[in-house]
Design a protein around this motif. Structure first.
Motif, short mmCIF file in Angstrom:
data_model
loop_
_atom_site.label_atom_id
_atom_site.label_comp_id
_atom_site.label_asym_id
_atom_site.label_seq_id
_atom_site.Cartn_x
_atom_site.Cartn_y
_atom_site.Cartn_z
N MET A 1 8.27 4.17 9.58
CA MET A 1 8.97 5.36 9.11
C MET A 1 8.65 5.63 7.64
SD MET A 1 11.32 7.55 10.23
CE MET A 1 12.45 8.69 9.57
N THR A 2 8.77 4.62 6.79
CA THR A 2 8.52 4.86 5.37
C THR A 2 7.04 5.09 5.11
OG1 THR A 2 8.37 2.48 4.97
CG2 THR A 2 10.50 3.51 4.62
N GLU A 3 6.17 4.49 5.96
CA GLU A 3 4.74 4.70 5.78
C GLU A 3 4.38 6.16 6.03
OE1 GLU A 3 0.64 3.13 7.80
OE2 GLU A 3 2.33 1.73 7.68
N ARG A 4 5.03 6.77 6.99
CA ARG A 4 4.81 8.19 7.28
C ARG A 4 5.25 9.04 6.10
NH1 ARG A 4 7.98 12.21 10.70
NH2 ARG A 4 6.42 13.78 11.18
N ALA A 5 6.36 8.68 5.48
CA ALA A 5 6.85 9.43 4.32
C ALA A 5 5.87 9.32 3.17
CB ALA A 5 8.22 8.91 3.90
N TYR A 6 5.28 8.14 2.96
CA TYR A 6 4.30 7.98 1.88
C TYR A 6 3.04 8.80 2.15
CZ TYR A 6 6.91 4.29 -0.46
OH TYR A 6 7.84 3.58 -1.14
#
Length: 50
Positions: A1-6
């Motif tokens: 999830m956070t990788e997608r945001a980055y």
């Protein structure tokens, strides 16, 4: 999830950088055009008689 945001933030940053570069180039180009047209107006002013 956070990788997608980055990834999304990275893409947004790259897009902002590209748009900024295009805006700088457009600003410089319009400034040069305005200077040239102003110089032409001053040159043409000499031939006017009222």
């Amino acid at each position: 999830m956070t990788e997608r945001a980055y990834k999304i933030m990275g893409n947004a940053g790259a897009a902002n950088l590209a748009i900024g570069i295009v805006m700088i180039i457009a600003g410089v180009a319009s400034g040069v055009i305005l200077l040239i047209s102003g110089a032409n107006l001053f040159r043409a002013k000499k031939g006017l008689t009222f």
